[in-house]
Design an enzyme around this catalytic site. Structure first.
Site, PDB file in Angstrom:
ATOM      1  N   LEU A  59     -12.342  -4.524  -6.579  1.00  0.00           N
ATOM      2  CA  LEU A  59     -12.868  -5.918  -7.326  1.00  0.00           C
ATOM      3  C   LEU A  59     -14.494  -5.991  -8.477  1.00  0.00           C
ATOM      4  CD1 LEU A  59     -11.650  -7.559  -9.823  1.00  0.00           C
ATOM      5  CD2 LEU A  59     -11.695  -8.810  -8.474  1.00  0.00           C
ATOM      6  N   GLY A  60     -15.330  -5.073  -6.699  1.00  0.00           N
ATOM      7  CA  GLY A  60     -16.153  -4.912  -7.111  1.00  0.00           C
ATOM      8  C   GLY A  60     -16.691  -6.529  -6.588  1.00  0.00           C
ATOM      9  N   ASP A  70      -3.246   5.712   4.106  1.00  0.00           N
ATOM     10  CA  ASP A  70      -2.605   6.770   4.938  1.00  0.00           C
ATOM     11  C   ASP A  70      -1.383   7.239   4.719  1.00  0.00           C
ATOM     12  OD1 ASP A  70      -2.178   8.244   7.546  1.00  0.00           O
ATOM     13  OD2 ASP A  70      -0.502   5.362   8.415  1.00  0.00           O
ATOM     14  N   GLY A 121       6.098   9.345  16.181  1.00  0.00           N
ATOM     15  CA  GLY A 121       7.241  10.119  15.679  1.00  0.00           C
ATOM     16  C   GLY A 121       7.751   9.453  14.439  1.00  0.00           C
ATOM     17  N   ASN A 122       8.075   7.837  14.150  1.00  0.00           N
ATOM     18  CA  ASN A 122       8.649   7.129  13.338  1.00  0.00           C
ATOM     19  C   ASN A 122       7.757   6.968  12.332  1.00  0.00           C
ATOM     20  OD1 ASN A 122      10.918   5.140  15.450  1.00  0.00           O
ATOM     21  ND2 ASN A 122      11.021   6.325  13.506  1.00  0.00           N
ATOM     22  N   SER A 123       6.567   7.828  12.333  1.00  0.00           N
ATOM     23  CA  SER A 123       5.337   7.976  11.184  1.00  0.00           C
ATOM     24  C   SER A 123       5.471   8.248   9.886  1.00  0.00           C
ATOM     25  CB  SER A 123       3.887   7.923  11.997  1.00  0.00           C
ATOM     26  OG  SER A 123       3.282   7.282  12.552  1.00  0.00           O
ATOM     27  N   HIS A 132      -1.909  10.602   7.932  1.00  0.00           N
ATOM     28  CA  HIS A 132      -2.297  10.517   9.313  1.00  0.00           C
ATOM     29  C   HIS A 132      -0.384  11.854  10.379  1.00  0.00           C
ATOM     30  CE1 HIS A 132       0.095   6.931  10.796  1.00  0.00           C
ATOM     31  NE2 HIS A 132       0.594   8.255  12.270  1.00  0.00           N
ATOM     32  N   THR A 178     -16.338  -9.897  -3.197  1.00  0.00           N
ATOM     33  CA  THR A 178     -15.922 -10.849  -3.168  1.00  0.00           C
ATOM     34  C   THR A 178     -15.347 -12.370  -3.252  1.00  0.00           C
ATOM     35  OG1 THR A 178     -18.096 -11.880  -1.952  1.00  0.00           O
ATOM     36  CG2 THR A 178     -17.151  -9.495  -0.804  1.00  0.00           C
TER      37      THR A 178
END
Length: 596
Positions: A246-247, A107, A187-189, A74, A249
């Site tokens: 993994l396919g 991200d 801004g640290n991102s 981002h 749950t």
């Protein structure tokens, strides 16, 4: 539990100050202070500020001397294909940088700094060794304060490890991350989180903020550097990367076990034997005790990796290796990232109903005017100098196809170093013996593969529905695999079919990663695994269909034959079972015009 052994010495030093300590005690204080200053200086040298014109900016960190750097998706995405990045050295310098690859789900983005090959790189350590209570510090450009190109340093402790943060939809999922009270603000991102020795342990990207204040409240999150390193080979491929599923749950049962509640019959986990009700006890060589723990570990691996899995059924343990599928289809991933989404503001971010207090995502400051970079006036998107324009190539499905092409060329050169395959005849032949001393000959022609194996004659035409021609029985399509292998050697990649560099990935030997090349020919998909050090082709997998087991050929004992270096041992596997071992007695690979 906090690591009190780390905190106690500093408390003791503070008490010494209060008591007016002198001599040896004061020397300890001064040495600790100098060590901290040295660690910050060492770490700050590798930290960059990323300027994205009117879109704002963020932070990043250099991870190799040739200029590869990591930031958040981002942060990089609004900046476009090229951006300006500053470093604190000698009062501050600004460099051009180009986008390389992006991981929208995790991200993370990789960019490449340009203009030199001796950038100061951060020292990377195993983030699994980090514990709550460890001292740490964040370096970056909060609120874009680095107008003098000098980063801000904030100090604190690791508040928690292996934290799971819920995604917005299926993007921006923070898994297995580090929590810290070192101040992390907009801004640290994308900037680095270091341990007290100045070693890189994570990439800052998310904070829990007051609803409207947009300021740090002592709860920030960093993507573990181990996750980044797992994805790094994929990111350097120039692709848009997907995460894994993994396919199946899972949930926690009444006895506290993590058990399978649903599983896709098309998944590799199902083919490896996992079923409804099985208990997951280990994944990626890490013990599974909670559902969140399972999600954490799953989230640190990219689509297509093969991961060790251990499960229990009726008291019996089963150990296997499963190939992970993707969270998104290729189209879905492109659609979700096609409009360059920015994380929503805290008041806009949707929260899961079962976790209304989950931290909200951090967005970047987006001033109305471009961010001024000394000596470099900014426009909506940084315009690269002519000398760098060749470093970006647009192609659907890629952040920057230029880097994928570079890796393809490197692996093509590795194949061609074993012989001038394009000048060979279209008819290859090998005389072989099997484990049971059965002997035979396989002829690989221009559009046929024929030979006798286990007493059965086979003659396959490379035409029609190839998915129905998986002979010999039980091999998963050995003859087709040999044909695609020969085609890969003889054809340039642009005439083989669609070819791309996947990145680096392990196979059954989870501790070893290979360079992986993917090729699509007709209905078949192949994956070629190259030794990262020697460039030698070690394994070829041939998939007749997407949701199927491949025919696997492990190549070894390479020797020169008539000017061509060819394997003389091939271990053939299909699914969980070995098919046979082919020992080549003689290759017949002639130059074109000389026949077979």
């Amino acid at each position: 539990m906090l690591r009190t052994a780390t905190i106690a010495p500093l408390i003791a030093l503070s008490l010494l100050f209060a008591a007016g300590a002198k001599g040896a005690e004061m020397d300890l204080v001064l040495k600790a202070e100098q060590a901290r200053i040295a660690a910050v200086a060492k770490a700050s040298a590798s930290t960059i500020s990323v300027f994205a014109g009117a879109a704002g900016g963020g932070s990043g960190v250099i991870i190799s001397a040739d200029g590869y750097a990591v930031t958040n998706f981002h942060v990089a995405d609004p900046a476009g294909n090229f951006m300006k990045c500053s470093m604190p050295e000698d009062g501050g310098k600004v460099y051009d940088a180009v986008i390389v690859g992006v991981d929208p789900v995790g991200d993370v983005a990789v960019i490449k700094m340009l203009g030199r090959d001796d950038f100061p790189a951060a020292e990377i350590v195993d983030s699994n060794s980090v514990q709550a209570g460890d001292w740490c510090f964040a370096v970056g450009n909060p609120f874009l304060l680095a107008t003098d190109l000098q980063p801000t340093v904030t100090w604190g402790i690791v508040s928690g490890v292996h934290r799971y943060q819920y995604p917005a939809g299926t993007l921006l999922e923070y898994t297995d991350c580090l929590q810290t009270n070192a101040a992390i603000n907009p801004g640290n991102s994308g900037g680095p989180l270091f341990n007290d020795k100045g070693q890189l342990i994570g990439i800052n990207g998310r904070g829990s903020f007051e609803k409207r204040g947009r300021v740090n409240v002592g709860v920030g999150y960093a993507i573990s550097i181990n996750q980044v390193m797992n994805f790094l080979g994929y990111l350097k491929s120039g692709r848009i990367i997907d995460h894994a599923t993994l396919g199946a749950t899972v949930t926690t049962d009444t006895e506290g076990r993590v058990v399978v509640t649903n599983i896709l019959s098309s998944s590799d986990a199902y083919r490896r034997g996992l079923r409804y009700g099985d208990e997951i006890i280990s994944f990626g060589n890490r013990e599974i005790t909670t559902v969140n723990g399972f999600k954490n570990i799953l989230g640190i691996y990219p689509r297509g990796w093969s991961i060790p899995l251990s499960y229990r059924r009726e008291g019996k343990r089963y150990d296997t290796v499963v190939r992970l599928a993707g969270v998104h289809s290729r189209r879905e991933l492109l659609e979700k990232t096609g409009n360059a989404p920015i994380p929503p503001s805290p008041e806009e971010a949707p929260q899961p109903e079962d976790d209304k207090d989950a931290p909200k995502k951090e967005g970047e400051e987006k001033p109305k005017k471009p961010i001024p970079v000394p000596g470099h006036p900014q426009t909506e998107e940084a315009q690269p100098p002519e000398e760098w324009k060749h470093l970006f190539q647009e192609k659907t499905g890629y952040a920057n196809y230029h880097f994928n092409q570079e890796h393809q060329n490197r692996l093509r050169k590795a194949l061609d170093s074993l012989g001038d395959w394009s000048k060979t005849s279209d008819n290859w032949e090998l005389q072989y013996s099997l484990v049971d001393n059965d002997n035979g000959v396989i002829h690989i022609g221009p559009m046929t593969v024929e030979g006798k194996m286990a007493g059965v004659n086979h003659n396959i035409e490379i035409a029609g529905d190839l998915t129905e021609k998986l002979e010999p029985a039980g091999s998963g399509g050995l003859f087709l695999a040999l044909y695609t292998w020969k085609r890969l050697l003889r054809e340039k990649f642009d005439t083989f079919g669609e070819v791309y560099y996947l990145g680096t990935a392990p196979r059954r030997d989870f501790g070893v990663q290979y360079d992986v090349l993917v090729g699509l020919y007709d209905a078949l998909e192949i994956r070629a695994y190259f030794d990262q050090t020697t460039g030698q082709l070690m394994v070829l997998e041939m998939f007749p269909e997407t949701d199927s087991d491949p025919c696997e050929i492990e190549f070894s004992e390479y020797r020169e034959t008539d000017g061509y270096t060819l394997p003389h041992r091939m271990v053939v596997r299909y699914g969980d079972d070995p098919f046979d071992i082919i020992t080549v007695k003689k290759w017949s690979v002639k130059p074109a015009g000389e026949g077979a």
